[in-house]
Motif scaffolding. Structure first.
Motif, short mmCIF file in Angstrom:
data_model
loop_
_atom_site.label_atom_id
_atom_site.label_comp_id
_atom_site.label_asym_id
_atom_site.label_seq_id
_atom_site.Cartn_x
_atom_site.Cartn_y
_atom_site.Cartn_z
N THR A 180 -12.25 37.67 -29.92
CA THR A 180 -11.45 37.89 -31.42
C THR A 180 -11.79 39.27 -31.83
OG1 THR A 180 -11.57 35.55 -31.99
CG2 THR A 180 -11.24 37.14 -33.66
N ASP A 181 -10.77 40.00 -32.09
CA ASP A 181 -10.92 41.41 -32.54
C ASP A 181 -11.03 41.03 -34.15
OD1 ASP A 181 -10.41 44.11 -33.46
OD2 ASP A 181 -9.02 44.23 -32.41
N SER A 182 -12.13 41.46 -34.57
CA SER A 182 -12.59 41.56 -36.18
C SER A 182 -11.75 42.47 -36.88
CB SER A 182 -14.06 41.70 -36.28
OG SER A 182 -14.18 43.09 -35.96
N SER A 183 -11.31 43.62 -36.17
CA SER A 183 -10.23 44.14 -37.13
C SER A 183 -9.19 43.66 -37.50
CB SER A 183 -10.09 45.63 -36.28
OG SER A 183 -9.40 45.59 -35.24
N ASN A 184 -8.64 42.66 -36.86
CA ASN A 184 -7.45 41.99 -37.07
C ASN A 184 -7.42 41.02 -38.31
OD1 ASN A 184 -6.11 42.93 -34.95
ND2 ASN A 184 -6.30 41.47 -33.41
N MET A 185 -8.36 40.87 -38.84
CA MET A 185 -9.07 40.03 -39.95
C MET A 185 -9.24 40.77 -41.20
SD MET A 185 -8.56 37.50 -38.05
CE MET A 185 -8.48 36.30 -39.43
N VAL A 186 -8.91 42.13 -41.17
CA VAL A 186 -9.10 42.90 -42.23
C VAL A 186 -7.96 43.73 -42.62
CG1 VAL A 186 -10.51 45.15 -43.33
CG2 VAL A 186 -11.70 43.22 -41.47
N ASP A 187 -7.27 43.48 -43.98
CA ASP A 187 -6.06 44.10 -44.37
C ASP A 187 -6.20 45.71 -44.57
OD1 ASP A 187 -7.36 43.79 -46.74
OD2 ASP A 187 -5.93 42.94 -47.76
N ASP A 188 -6.64 46.28 -43.41
CA ASP A 188 -6.44 47.72 -43.88
C ASP A 188 -5.40 48.56 -43.25
OD1 ASP A 188 -7.30 47.22 -41.41
OD2 ASP A 188 -9.16 48.57 -41.22
N VAL A 189 -4.56 47.94 -42.46
CA VAL A 189 -3.61 48.50 -41.97
C VAL A 189 -2.25 47.73 -42.20
CG1 VAL A 189 -4.70 49.64 -40.02
CG2 VAL A 189 -3.63 47.27 -39.66
N LYS A 190 -0.90 48.39 -42.10
CA LYS A 190 -0.04 47.71 -42.63
C LYS A 190 0.41 46.46 -41.96
CE LYS A 190 2.39 52.08 -43.88
NZ LYS A 190 3.68 52.85 -43.51
N ARG A 191 0.33 46.18 -40.77
CA ARG A 191 0.65 45.05 -39.91
C ARG A 191 -0.53 44.11 -40.57
NH1 ARG A 191 3.56 43.12 -35.81
NH2 ARG A 191 4.52 45.13 -35.49
N ASN A 192 -1.62 44.31 -40.59
CA ASN A 192 -2.59 43.30 -40.96
C ASN A 192 -2.58 42.64 -42.40
OD1 ASN A 192 -3.75 43.52 -38.56
ND2 ASN A 192 -5.68 44.22 -39.27
N LYS A 193 -1.86 43.63 -43.28
CA LYS A 193 -1.62 43.28 -44.78
C LYS A 193 -0.21 42.27 -44.60
CE LYS A 193 -3.07 47.34 -46.81
NZ LYS A 193 -2.76 48.57 -47.68
N VAL A 194 0.54 42.62 -43.74
CA VAL A 194 1.70 41.65 -43.64
C VAL A 194 1.31 40.26 -43.04
CG1 VAL A 194 3.75 41.17 -42.33
CG2 VAL A 194 3.38 43.55 -43.36
N ARG A 195 0.65 40.32 -42.02
CA ARG A 195 0.02 39.15 -41.48
C ARG A 195 -0.80 38.18 -42.41
NH1 ARG A 195 -3.07 41.07 -37.41
NH2 ARG A 195 -1.01 40.92 -36.13
N LEU A 196 -1.86 39.01 -43.30
CA LEU A 196 -2.81 38.02 -43.71
C LEU A 196 -2.21 38.08 -45.37
CD1 LEU A 196 -5.96 40.10 -42.73
CD2 LEU A 196 -5.04 37.86 -41.64
N ASN A 197 -1.38 38.72 -45.79
CA ASN A 197 -1.00 38.51 -47.28
C ASN A 197 0.53 38.34 -47.48
OD1 ASN A 197 -3.54 39.41 -47.86
ND2 ASN A 197 -3.00 41.61 -47.92
N VAL A 198 1.32 39.01 -46.79
CA VAL A 198 2.70 38.77 -47.28
C VAL A 198 3.34 37.39 -46.54
CG1 VAL A 198 5.19 39.84 -46.97
CG2 VAL A 198 3.23 41.47 -47.39
N VAL A 199 3.17 37.20 -45.42
CA VAL A 199 3.79 35.94 -44.75
C VAL A 199 3.33 34.66 -45.37
CG1 VAL A 199 3.87 34.79 -42.61
CG2 VAL A 199 3.92 37.01 -42.45
N PRO A 200 1.94 34.54 -45.51
CA PRO A 200 1.39 33.39 -46.22
C PRO A 200 2.09 33.19 -47.56
CG PRO A 200 -0.41 34.46 -45.29
CD PRO A 200 0.81 35.34 -45.21
N GLN A 201 2.37 34.40 -48.37
CA GLN A 201 3.09 34.10 -49.68
C GLN A 201 4.69 33.77 -49.69
OE1 GLN A 201 2.15 34.56 -53.19
NE2 GLN A 201 0.04 34.67 -52.22
N LEU A 202 5.15 34.39 -48.39
CA LEU A 202 6.61 34.02 -48.39
C LEU A 202 6.62 32.43 -47.79
CD1 LEU A 202 7.90 36.88 -46.20
CD2 LEU A 202 8.34 36.37 -48.54
N LYS A 203 5.67 32.00 -47.21
CA LYS A 203 5.62 30.45 -46.82
C LYS A 203 5.56 29.66 -47.89
CE LYS A 203 4.35 30.79 -41.89
NZ LYS A 203 3.47 30.69 -40.77
N THR A 204 4.99 30.13 -49.10
CA THR A 204 5.04 29.39 -50.34
C THR A 204 6.09 29.32 -51.02
OG1 THR A 204 4.61 31.29 -51.89
CG2 THR A 204 2.58 29.97 -50.59
N LEU A 205 7.00 29.96 -50.70
CA LEU A 205 8.53 29.81 -51.22
C LEU A 205 9.49 29.16 -50.32
CD1 LEU A 205 9.16 33.95 -52.08
CD2 LEU A 205 8.44 31.72 -53.65
#
Length: 460
Positions: A180-205
């Motif tokens: 497991t690449d630990s850097s994938n779990m940190v929202d410090d780049v755009k794609r990680n922010k989309v994966r970790l923050n944006v997509v889960p929020q959209l799934k609540t809708l």
């Protein structure tokens, strides 16, 4: 999942069991699943691992794991090390972009070295959805709404039909570990922010957000088919391609950027009459490396000044009176070559010039071929110089009395702007142009009734 991937490969004609393929192997669940699946399905695969030297001991751990896995599967593995941080600093790009450029450049070189037919990358459906969201944030057209495509030139993506959860479940079912690449779990780049923050929020809708996105992709793909057909029909009447037109059209559809793309010309009158000149231009020029801003400027300049040009990494677009020229950029500057006396001189791999002296007798015939001329010896002063044309060059075309700009002469000959740049002239010691090479000699050195000897010049 086994059958799902095999069906997807067949549906999109991605792989052939008689050919060899590279699999990009990071050690994560996605790339491990891809390597194992393709191997078990009977495809000839070799792994390629990039160590970007970004995560210290974790990077070394990933490399060792990939070696071990390939040893267990009895598969070849190719490993390369990059100093990614230095490259990013040198080229003024982000670490993420630097790693991407280094990775794909290496994969392509390796593909050529081992004569592989493609490079398999472990992108899956979740990656495609994240890409669509990132494209929307940046601003995108229809292609951006379709996400990651199963094929982009030599880049192949056999796992796009699968979700991240399906891939992780498969790896667990077959009992193969992954890193497991630990850097994938940190929202410090755009794609990680989309994966970790944006997509889960959209799934609540919408809990079925993933399925809704894939429905949208299907609708856009159907719309693209209509657009493709419209553009293909239009291009038949406005484009002249160096090579196979159907193959070129298929390449445009794939959207591949490559220096092997053919040169082509496009009629401006037909283009401006099309329902959307700007979109058509973007469609045909984006595979050549031109961005949306450039194609917009080109569309606005279609009736503008001849000679105006734009460049991408490997190609150039030039407005030339009634047509748009798209050609590979010249990487070698044309040179000047001094010719001190008669003999044979090699200017380049494609061109040499031979100069011989002849007497004018009863059997002498004036040459008529464009690649050969005969000049009155008494009117030629050595040394000669073979060089590209310069701004302001003038000469007296054979049969005329006054002088004329070489550029105007070439325009009258309907020579396009890109070919003009490559035009050579032969001048004498007095800097008099004796020959616009391959097109017209000067009247200044023409053979007359008093001519007793000539220099014969032949380009080969």
């Amino acid at each position: 999942m086994w059958n799902k991937v095999e069906q997807y490969i067949k549906e999109h004609q991605l792989l052939n069991k008689q050919q060899r393929y590279i699999v990009g192997l990071s050690g994560g669940a996605d790339s491990v699943a891809l390597l194992v699946l393709l191997h078990k399905l009977g495809y000839q695969v070799e792994a390629a691992h990039c160590n970007f030297k970004l995560r210290g001991k974790e990077s070394e751990r990933d490399e060792e794991y990939c070696k071990k896995l390939c040893h267990q599967l009895a598969l070849p593995i190719h490993i390369v090390h990059f100093d990614t941080a230095v490259y990013a600093e040198l080229h003024k790009v982000s670490i993420e972009m630097a790693a991407r450029k280094l990775r794909y450049r290496y994969f392509e070189q390796l593909r050529k070295d081992i004569h592989a037919s493609g490079i398999c990358i472990a992108h899956h459906r979740d990656d495609s959805i994240e890409t669509i969201l990132m494209n929307i944030v940046r601003g995108t057209g229809l292609k951006g709404l379709m996400g990651i495509r199963p094929r982009n030139g030599y880049i192949l993506r056999p796992l796009l039909c699968c979700t991240r959860n399906e891939i992780e479940a498969y790896v667990q079912d077959v009992g193969i570990e992954y890193v497991t690449d630990s850097s994938n779990m940190v929202d410090d780049v755009k794609r990680n922010k989309v994966r970790l923050n944006v997509v889960p929020q959209l799934k609540t809708l919408n809990p079925s957000f993933d399925e809704a996105m894939m429905k949208m992709v299907n609708h856009v793909e159907e719309a693209e088919k209509i657009i493709h057909q419209s553009i293909y029909t239009a291009l038949q009447t406005m484009v002249c391609v160096e090579g196979d037109m159907p193959l070129w059209l298929e390449t445009l559809k794939q959207g591949r950027g490559s220096v092997t793309l053919p040169n082509f010309t496009l009629r401006i009158d037909k283009l401006t009459a099309y329902v959307s000149p700007e979109y058509l231009l973007y469609y045909v020029l984006s595979p050549y490396g031109f961005n949306a801003t450039q194609t917009e400027l080109i569309a606005q300049s279609l009736t503008g000044q001849t000679g105006k040009s734009w460049v991408s990494d490997h190609f150039e677009v030039v407005i030339d009176r009634t047509q748009l020229l798209v050609a590979k950029r010249e990487t070698v500057q044309q040179k000047a070559m001094k010719i001190p006396e008669t003999g044979k001189y090699i200017y380049s791999e494609a061109l040499s010039i031979r100069i011989t002296e002849e007497q004018v007798d009863e059997g002498f015939e004036i040459p008529k071929a464009l690649h050969t001329i005969a000049l009155d010896k008494q009117k030629v002063a050595f040394p000669l110089l073979l060089r590209p044309i310069k701004q302001g060059d003038r000469f007296t075309p054979f049969g005329m009395r006054g002088s004329k700009l070489v550029s105007d002469f070439l325009t009258d000959q309907k020579v396009d702007a890109l070919t003009k740049r490559k035009q050579l002239v032969l001048v004498d010691a007095m800097d008099t142009i004796l020959w616009v090479v391959g097109r017209r000699m000067s009247d200044k050195a023409r053979i007359g009734s008093a001519t007793k000897a000539v220099y014969r010049l032949v380009v080969e």
